[in-house]
Design a protein around this motif. Structure first.
Motif, PDB file in Angstrom:
ATOM      1  N   GLU A  49       0.664  -1.214  -0.058  1.00 48.07           N
ATOM      2  CA  GLU A  49      -0.111  -0.178   0.034  1.00 48.07           C
ATOM      3  C   GLU A  49       1.001   1.377   0.145  1.00 48.07           C
ATOM      4  O   GLU A  49       0.356   2.151  -0.527  1.00 48.07           O
ATOM      5  N   HIS A  50       1.982   1.378   0.656  1.00 46.82           N
ATOM      6  CA  HIS A  50       2.804   2.511   0.859  1.00 46.82           C
ATOM      7  C   HIS A  50       4.169   2.483   0.296  1.00 46.82           C
ATOM      8  O   HIS A  50       4.637   3.637  -0.056  1.00 46.82           O
ATOM      9  N   LYS A  51       4.962   1.585  -0.015  1.00 42.43           N
ATOM     10  CA  LYS A  51       6.022   1.260  -0.504  1.00 42.43           C
ATOM     11  C   LYS A  51       6.044   0.431  -1.937  1.00 42.43           C
ATOM     12  O   LYS A  51       6.842  -0.554  -1.784  1.00 42.43           O
ATOM     13  N   ARG A  52       5.352   0.650  -2.795  1.00 45.48           N
ATOM     14  CA  ARG A  52       5.207   0.060  -4.074  1.00 45.48           C
ATOM     15  C   ARG A  52       6.582  -0.446  -4.758  1.00 45.48           C
ATOM     16  O   ARG A  52       6.486  -1.548  -4.982  1.00 45.48           O
ATOM     17  N   ALA A  53       7.357   0.250  -4.704  1.00 41.09           N
ATOM     18  CA  ALA A  53       8.717   0.358  -5.307  1.00 41.09           C
ATOM     19  C   ALA A  53       9.467  -0.866  -4.681  1.00 41.09           C
ATOM     20  O   ALA A  53       9.993  -1.722  -5.398  1.00 41.09           O
ATOM     21  N   VAL A  54       9.462  -0.569  -3.366  1.00 36.98           N
ATOM     22  CA  VAL A  54      10.351  -1.651  -2.655  1.00 36.98           C
ATOM     23  C   VAL A  54       9.747  -2.927  -2.685  1.00 36.98           C
ATOM     24  O   VAL A  54      10.327  -3.962  -2.840  1.00 36.98           O
ATOM     25  N   TYR A  55       8.321  -3.086  -2.647  1.00 37.99           N
ATOM     26  CA  TYR A  55       7.462  -4.373  -2.681  1.00 37.99           C
ATOM     27  C   TYR A  55       7.789  -4.975  -3.993  1.00 37.99           C
ATOM     28  O   TYR A  55       8.073  -6.118  -4.209  1.00 37.99           O
ATOM     29  N   THR A  56       7.894  -4.376  -5.354  1.00 35.50           N
ATOM     30  CA  THR A  56       7.938  -4.733  -6.542  1.00 35.50           C
ATOM     31  C   THR A  56       9.398  -4.951  -6.888  1.00 35.50           C
ATOM     32  O   THR A  56       9.550  -6.290  -7.088  1.00 35.50           O
ATOM     33  N   THR A  57      10.343  -4.468  -6.216  1.00 37.07           N
ATOM     34  CA  THR A  57      11.896  -4.871  -6.302  1.00 37.07           C
ATOM     35  C   THR A  57      11.860  -6.106  -5.570  1.00 37.07           C
ATOM     36  O   THR A  57      12.612  -7.020  -6.214  1.00 37.07           O
TER      37      THR A  57
END
Length: 126
Positions: A49-57
């Protein structure tokens, strides 16, 4: 038209979908699959929900499960340690449990709620 084609330039296979060739991509598999508990699930939801770039990486690199399992382990250890320390400082002991169990339950619930809030702030939502 062929259903699948191989591009020698980039080494990718492509699949025909309608009028377009779409690359056949798969995520890398993780070497070990540790179970993810409550804390890891909460952190995963926070990342989505809040750190999409970190999650995707983490997801595309194949490291998400291991990362969440580590977060879960750290949070559980911190929760256990905090509850133990707070209970010791506040005199919530086994003797109190034997003498007045309802008071012990109430105080332990308060301690666990405070410890949970600390874990959420320090690890889960950081």
């Amino acid at each position: 038209m062929d259903k699948y084609i191989f591009d020698k330039k980039n080494g990718l296979w492509y699949e025909l979908q309608g009028d377009y060739y779409i690359p056949c991509l798969t995520l890398p598999t993780e070497k070990e699959h540790k179970p993810i508990g409550l804390w890891g699930q909460r952190h995963k939801r926070y990342l989505q929900e809040h750190k999409r770039a970190v999650y995707t990486t983490l997801l595309t690199s194949g490291k998400l499960n291991r990362y969440l399992a580590d977060i879960d382990e750290q949070a559980a250890e911190m929760m256990f340690r905090l509850v133990e320390q707070m209970a010791g400082k506040e005199g919530v002991t086994e003797q109190l449990k034997a003498e007045n169990s309802m008071l012990w339950v109430g105080r332990m619930n308060e301690i666990q709620a405070r410890a949970r809030e600390i874990v959420n702030i320090e690890i889960i939502y950081a």
